[in-house]
Scaffold this motif. Structure first.
Motif, PDB file in Angstrom:
ATOM      1  N   GLU A 203       0.822  -1.197   0.000  1.00  0.00           N
ATOM      2  CA  GLU A 203       0.000   0.000   0.000  1.00  0.00           C
ATOM      3  C   GLU A 203       0.865   1.259   0.000  1.00  0.00           C
ATOM      4  O   GLU A 203       0.592   2.223  -0.735  1.00  0.00           O
ATOM      5  N   ASP A 204       1.905   1.264   0.823  1.00  0.00           N
ATOM      6  CA  ASP A 204       2.818   2.414   0.844  1.00  0.00           C
ATOM      7  C   ASP A 204       3.611   2.534  -0.451  1.00  0.00           C
ATOM      8  O   ASP A 204       3.812   3.637  -0.978  1.00  0.00           O
ATOM      9  N   LEU A 205       4.053   1.401  -0.955  1.00  0.00           N
ATOM     10  CA  LEU A 205       4.807   1.416  -2.220  1.00  0.00           C
ATOM     11  C   LEU A 205       3.971   2.000  -3.346  1.00  0.00           C
ATOM     12  O   LEU A 205       4.446   2.822  -4.136  1.00  0.00           O
ATOM     13  N   SER A 206       2.708   1.570  -3.451  1.00  0.00           N
ATOM     14  CA  SER A 206       1.834   2.075  -4.518  1.00  0.00           C
ATOM     15  C   SER A 206       1.675   3.581  -4.428  1.00  0.00           C
ATOM     16  O   SER A 206       1.690   4.289  -5.447  1.00  0.00           O
ATOM     17  N   GLN A 207       1.516   4.085  -3.215  1.00  0.00           N
ATOM     18  CA  GLN A 207       1.356   5.527  -3.026  1.00  0.00           C
ATOM     19  C   GLN A 207       2.633   6.281  -3.393  1.00  0.00           C
ATOM     20  O   GLN A 207       2.595   7.287  -4.119  1.00  0.00           O
TER      21      GLN A 207
ATOM     22  N   SER B  18      -7.001  11.004  -5.162  1.00  0.00           N
ATOM     23  CA  SER B  18      -8.183  10.277  -4.687  1.00  0.00           C
ATOM     24  C   SER B  18      -8.001   8.770  -4.770  1.00  0.00           C
ATOM     25  O   SER B  18      -8.959   8.020  -4.580  1.00  0.00           O
ATOM     26  N   THR B  19      -6.789   8.313  -5.042  1.00  0.00           N
ATOM     27  CA  THR B  19      -6.531   6.896  -5.285  1.00  0.00           C
ATOM     28  C   THR B  19      -5.781   6.277  -4.117  1.00  0.00           C
ATOM     29  O   THR B  19      -4.875   6.891  -3.552  1.00  0.00           O
ATOM     30  N   SER B  20      -6.168   5.048  -3.761  1.00  0.00           N
ATOM     31  CA  SER B  20      -5.502   4.355  -2.668  1.00  0.00           C
ATOM     32  C   SER B  20      -5.643   2.853  -2.850  1.00  0.00           C
ATOM     33  O   SER B  20      -6.562   2.372  -3.517  1.00  0.00           O
ATOM     34  N   SER B  21      -4.736   2.121  -2.225  1.00  0.00           N
ATOM     35  CA  SER B  21      -4.829   0.663  -2.171  1.00  0.00           C
ATOM     36  C   SER B  21      -5.276   0.190  -0.798  1.00  0.00           C
ATOM     37  O   SER B  21      -5.144  -0.987  -0.471  1.00  0.00           O
ATOM     38  N   ARG B  22      -5.834   1.098  -0.002  1.00  0.00           N
ATOM     39  CA  ARG B  22      -6.370   0.765   1.322  1.00  0.00           C
ATOM     40  C   ARG B  22      -7.866   1.047   1.364  1.00  0.00           C
ATOM     41  O   ARG B  22      -8.324   2.131   0.995  1.00  0.00           O
ATOM     42  N   TYR B  23      -8.614   0.094   1.878  1.00  0.00           N
ATOM     43  CA  TYR B  23     -10.063   0.255   1.977  1.00  0.00           C
ATOM     44  C   TYR B  23     -10.436   1.417   2.893  1.00  0.00           C
ATOM     45  O   TYR B  23     -11.381   2.165   2.601  1.00  0.00           O
ATOM     46  N   GLN B  24      -9.714   1.583   3.987  1.00  0.00           N
ATOM     47  CA  GLN B  24     -10.054   2.662   4.923  1.00  0.00           C
ATOM     48  C   GLN B  24      -9.928   4.034   4.274  1.00  0.00           C
ATOM     49  O   GLN B  24     -10.643   4.972   4.644  1.00  0.00           O
ATOM     50  N   ASP B  25      -9.030   4.170   3.306  1.00  0.00           N
ATOM     51  CA  ASP B  25      -8.910   5.453   2.610  1.00  0.00           C
ATOM     52  C   ASP B  25     -10.141   5.731   1.752  1.00  0.00           C
ATOM     53  O   ASP B  25     -10.566   6.887   1.614  1.00  0.00           O
ATOM     54  N   LEU B  26     -10.699   4.691   1.166  1.00  0.00           N
ATOM     55  CA  LEU B  26     -11.948   4.864   0.411  1.00  0.00           C
ATOM     56  C   LEU B  26     -13.040   5.435   1.310  1.00  0.00           C
ATOM     57  O   LEU B  26     -13.783   6.341   0.909  1.00  0.00           O
TER      58      LEU B  26
ATOM     59  N   GLY C  74      -7.235  -6.473  -6.410  1.00  0.00           N
ATOM     60  CA  GLY C  74      -8.611  -6.000  -6.430  1.00  0.00           C
ATOM     61  C   GLY C  74      -8.945  -4.910  -5.449  1.00  0.00           C
ATOM     62  O   GLY C  74     -10.128  -4.628  -5.241  1.00  0.00           O
ATOM     63  N   GLY C  75      -7.945  -4.268  -4.839  1.00  0.00           N
ATOM     64  CA  GLY C  75      -8.232  -3.360  -3.746  1.00  0.00           C
ATOM     65  C   GLY C  75      -8.040  -1.890  -3.996  1.00  0.00           C
ATOM     66  O   GLY C  75      -8.109  -1.094  -3.066  1.00  0.00           O
ATOM     67  N   VAL C  76      -7.822  -1.474  -5.244  1.00  0.00           N
ATOM     68  CA  VAL C  76      -7.621  -0.049  -5.519  1.00  0.00           C
ATOM     69  C   VAL C  76      -8.975   0.663  -5.601  1.00  0.00           C
ATOM     70  O   VAL C  76      -9.944   0.119  -6.133  1.00  0.00           O
ATOM     71  N   SER C  77      -9.023   1.866  -5.077  1.00  0.00           N
ATOM     72  CA  SER C  77     -10.185   2.752  -5.288  1.00  0.00           C
ATOM     73  C   SER C  77      -9.675   4.030  -5.956  1.00  0.00           C
ATOM     74  O   SER C  77      -8.570   4.495  -5.663  1.00  0.00           O
ATOM     75  N   SER C  78     -10.499   4.595  -6.857  1.00  0.00           N
ATOM     76  CA  SER C  78     -10.041   5.751  -7.618  1.00  0.00           C
ATOM     77  C   SER C  78     -11.218   6.437  -8.288  1.00  0.00           C
ATOM     78  O   SER C  78     -12.339   5.913  -8.323  1.00  0.00           O
ATOM     79  N   SER C  79     -10.958   7.577  -8.852  1.00  0.00           N
ATOM     80  CA  SER C  79     -11.927   8.335  -9.649  1.00  0.00           C
ATOM     81  C   SER C  79     -11.487   8.326 -11.103  1.00  0.00           C
ATOM     82  O   SER C  79     -10.330   8.018 -11.418  1.00  0.00           O
ATOM     83  N   VAL C  80     -12.387   8.700 -12.010  1.00  0.00           N
ATOM     84  CA  VAL C  80     -11.970   8.763 -13.413  1.00  0.00           C
ATOM     85  C   VAL C  80     -10.997   9.910 -13.658  1.00  0.00           C
ATOM     86  O   VAL C  80     -10.169   9.844 -14.582  1.00  0.00           O
ATOM     87  N   THR C  81     -11.053  10.932 -12.831  1.00  0.00           N
ATOM     88  CA  THR C  81     -10.050  12.007 -12.947  1.00  0.00           C
ATOM     89  C   THR C  81      -8.655  11.450 -12.721  1.00  0.00           C
ATOM     90  O   THR C  81      -7.711  11.746 -13.468  1.00  0.00           O
ATOM     91  N   ASP C  82      -8.508  10.649 -11.682  1.00  0.00           N
ATOM     92  CA  ASP C  82      -7.213  10.033 -11.396  1.00  0.00           C
ATOM     93  C   ASP C  82      -6.847   8.960 -12.412  1.00  0.00           C
ATOM     94  O   ASP C  82      -5.686   8.839 -12.831  1.00  0.00           O
ATOM     95  N   MET C  83      -7.820   8.162 -12.817  1.00  0.00           N
ATOM     96  CA  MET C  83      -7.539   7.088 -13.772  1.00  0.00           C
ATOM     97  C   MET C  83      -7.059   7.657 -15.100  1.00  0.00           C
ATOM     98  O   MET C  83      -6.244   7.038 -15.799  1.00  0.00           O
ATOM     99  N   ALA C  84      -7.536   8.837 -15.450  1.00  0.00           N
ATOM    100  CA  ALA C  84      -7.067   9.475 -16.685  1.00  0.00           C
ATOM    101  C   ALA C  84      -5.565   9.745 -16.609  1.00  0.00           C
ATOM    102  O   ALA C  84      -4.842   9.602 -17.606  1.00  0.00           O
ATOM    103  N   LYS C  85      -5.072  10.122 -15.444  1.00  0.00           N
ATOM    104  CA  LYS C  85      -3.633  10.376 -15.279  1.00  0.00           C
ATOM    105  C   LYS C  85      -2.835   9.087 -15.487  1.00  0.00           C
ATOM    106  O   LYS C  85      -1.766   9.104 -16.111  1.00  0.00           O
ATOM    107  N   TRP C  86      -3.341   8.001 -14.951  1.00  0.00           N
ATOM    108  CA  TRP C  86      -2.663   6.710 -15.126  1.00  0.00           C
ATOM    109  C   TRP C  86      -2.691   6.263 -16.586  1.00  0.00           C
ATOM    110  O   TRP C  86      -1.689   5.786 -17.119  1.00  0.00           O
ATOM    111  N   MET C  87      -3.834   6.442 -17.269  1.00  0.00           N
ATOM    112  CA  MET C  87      -3.926   6.045 -18.675  1.00  0.00           C
ATOM    113  C   MET C  87      -2.949   6.848 -19.532  1.00  0.00           C
ATOM    114  O   MET C  87      -2.326   6.307 -20.454  1.00  0.00           O
ATOM    115  N   LYS C  88      -2.791   8.130 -19.224  1.00  0.00           N
ATOM    116  CA  LYS C  88      -1.827   8.947 -19.969  1.00  0.00           C
ATOM    117  C   LYS C  88      -0.407   8.419 -19.778  1.00  0.00           C
ATOM    118  O   LYS C  88       0.396   8.425 -20.715  1.00  0.00           O
TER     119      LYS C  88
END
Length: 536
Positions: free
Chosen positions: A231-235, A246-254, A286-300
């Motif tokens: 979780e820390d590495l991903s961040q 708005s993206t995290s690999s922790r459920y509590q952050d969602l 299967g544990g990432v949460s995100s918005s399409v605003t953030d996902m657009a950054k990853w797709m780019k």
């Protein structure tokens, strides 16, 4: 899926592979470019004569058509809502929310609404690993046993030789959905990964089976090599540098986000907000949460071959192995059909016009359906996030859009194609589904004869207790308990409801009685690998 997608049977629903069959795979080293070799690794760098030209004005037409296409699919599916983003090159050219976060409440979905991504977490996890390959912390072909001392599967050779890449391409030999039911009954990541060694294995690197906890094992090995939690590495390695706030690999952050989509399961044909889903045990898968605003950054980032804001975040040689075929996910059933492939966390295929595409679906049976698709040669990608169980809507919206980009018009009714296939993943589990209890069942023994604790090395203890309503079955380390209803003689019925046991599931619990005492029980809905027998 033979067309675009890898679907998973629950778990992250496990969405595991509509149409992903056991298949032949090529060895890892035959598929990856040595990371010391200097080669041009440009996405879409193939001769232009090898592909059919894009439809003139297709992208503009697809963008203009997209809102109506989304509205149509949401209406047909009954989904509460969705958010969609399209990127072209380094620009977000479409981003919009549709519908509501929760049925019966007025809050609308917008581009900052946070969704649970389910298995769409896997390609994101692959890019996290690619950052560590770039940094020289690991290689895709590093052996997991070296990175994670004590790791073992049910074969000494596989245990010693399975690599990070093997686990990210689902060719370790672990069975489909390995470990998912352990998560359902409450075990944490460490306990699940330790128990994978008890599962039977298919042939190493010449079989394919989609496994959330197989991929999670590979990610955990990389995290340990980096000296921090996954979780820390991903961040630190991905979300922070990309500005994915708005993206995290922790459920509590969602749960900290007020603007979040609520899960809606499919109950008797209707979407209903009944369940929550904490996927932390399989967070990389299967544990990432995100918005399409953030996902657009990853797709780019992916379309730019690992570059962000003019600098290299991921080396092309570290990213490319994830984006090209590493395993046959669905071999062609006939000589006239096309095969589908899996890279490292990405589905990889070639469209009818000769253009490679990358994709991945995600779903929770408890209420999420997501999809991403990249068309690198057109420098375009689309992500669709929905807040309902998988019904084919996310895949249909993206496929309709990409058809118009490439061909100028949709080639088929994509929702009609995807919907019946995805609905299979909402099918109930258990051997008693659709059956009627015997009209004149044989009597059970005195209920006290069944009471006790039964042991199982893989699933842990099963505890049978008796209360005023009859027998109760408790499984796992937590609070999971289910009422047993008498069926016939020493057989009882249980109605589980979990990620891997959708609405309507009904399973037998059969006791074996010797010398007047119950000595064994078997739970059918957990017996996929033949391990669901408990001994008193």
């Amino acid at each position: 899926m033979a067309i675009l997608v890898s679907f998973v049977r629950r778990g992250a629903l496990t969405l595991a592979a509509a149409f992903l069959l056991c298949s032949t795979v090529l060895p890892l080293r035959a598929q990856t470019v040595p990371l010391t070799q200097t080669v041009p690794l440009m996405l879409g760098a193939f001769p232009p004569e090898d592909v059919v030209p894009l439809a003139e004005g297709g992208t503009e037409r697809a963008l203009a058509d997209l809102p109506a296409a989304i509205d149509s699919v949401l209406k047909r599916s009954g989904l509460p809502g969705a958010a969609i983003a399209v990127v072209q090159g380094d620009k977000t050219v479409f981003a919009r929310g549709f519908g509501v976060r929760e049925l019966g409440k007025p809050a609308l979905i917008d581009t900052d609404t946070v969704f649970q991504l389910a298995s769409l977490s896997k390609p994101i996890a692959a890019t996290v690993v690619a950052t560590q390959v770039t940094a020289g912390v690991v290689r895709w072909d590093d052996k997991v046993a070296r990175l994670m001392p004590g790791f073992a599967l049910n074969d000494a050779y596989v245990s010693a030789n399975v690599t990070v890449g093997d686990l990210f391409s689902h060719r370790s030999g672990l069975p489909h959905a390995a470990g998912d039911t352990l998560e359902d009954i409450g075990f944490d990541r460490a306990a699940i990964l330790e128990r994978l060694r008890l599962l039977p294995l298919a042939p190493f690197r010449i079989s394919y089976a989609y496994s959330n906890f197989g991929l999670t094992t590979g990610a955990e090995a990389v995290a340990r090599a980096s000296g921090q939690s996954w979780e820390d590495l991903s961040q630190k390695a991905l979300y922070g540098p990309l500005g994915m706030t708005s993206t995290s690999s922790r459920y509590q952050d969602l749960l900290k986000h007020e603007n979040r989509a609520v899960l809606h399961s499919l109950e008797d044909g209707r979407f209903t907000p009944l369940y929550t889903r904490d996927p932390d045990p399989q967070s990389p898968a299967g544990g990432v949460s995100s918005s399409v605003t953030d996902m657009a950054k990853w797709m780019k980032l992916v379309l730019a071959n690992g570059r962000h804001d003019g600098r290299e975040l991921i080396a092309p040689a570290a990213l490319l192995p994830a984006l090209r075929a590493q395993a046959f996910s669905s071999p062609a059933p006939t000589i006239g059909a096309r095969s589908s492939f899996y890279g490292f966390g990405f589905n990889v295929s070639v469209d009818a016009d000769g253009r490679p595409n990358l994709s991945h679906s995600g779903a929770f049976g408890t209420g999420a359906g997501t999809f991403v698709r990249f068309l690198p040669s057109a420098d375009i990608a689309i992500v669709v996030l929905t807040n309902g169980a998988p019904v084919g809507a996310a895949e249909a919206i993206a496929s309709h859009f990409m058809d118009i980009v490439q061909y100028g018009a949709p080639t088929r009714d994509w929702y009609a194609l995807f919907h019946p296939r995805l609905m299979e993943y909402n099918d109930p589990a258990g051997d008693l589904v659709g059956k009627t209890a015997p009209a004149a069942p044989a009597a059970a023994r005195p209920l006290a004869d069944y009471v006790g604790t039964y042991e199982n090395a893989y699933f842990g203890p099963a505890r049978i207790t008796q209360d005023q309503g009859g027998l109760v079955l408790a499984l796992g380390p937590g609070t999971l308990s289910m009422k047993l209803t008498h069926w016939d003689a020493d057989s009882f019925a249980v109605a589980p409801r979990s990620e891997n046991a959708p609405y309507g599931s009904l399973s037998s619990v059969r006791f074996v009685v010797k010398a007047g005492k119950a000595v064994e029980l078997k739970i059918d809905y957990l017996d996929t690998e033949g391990l669901a027998t408990w001994t008193r």
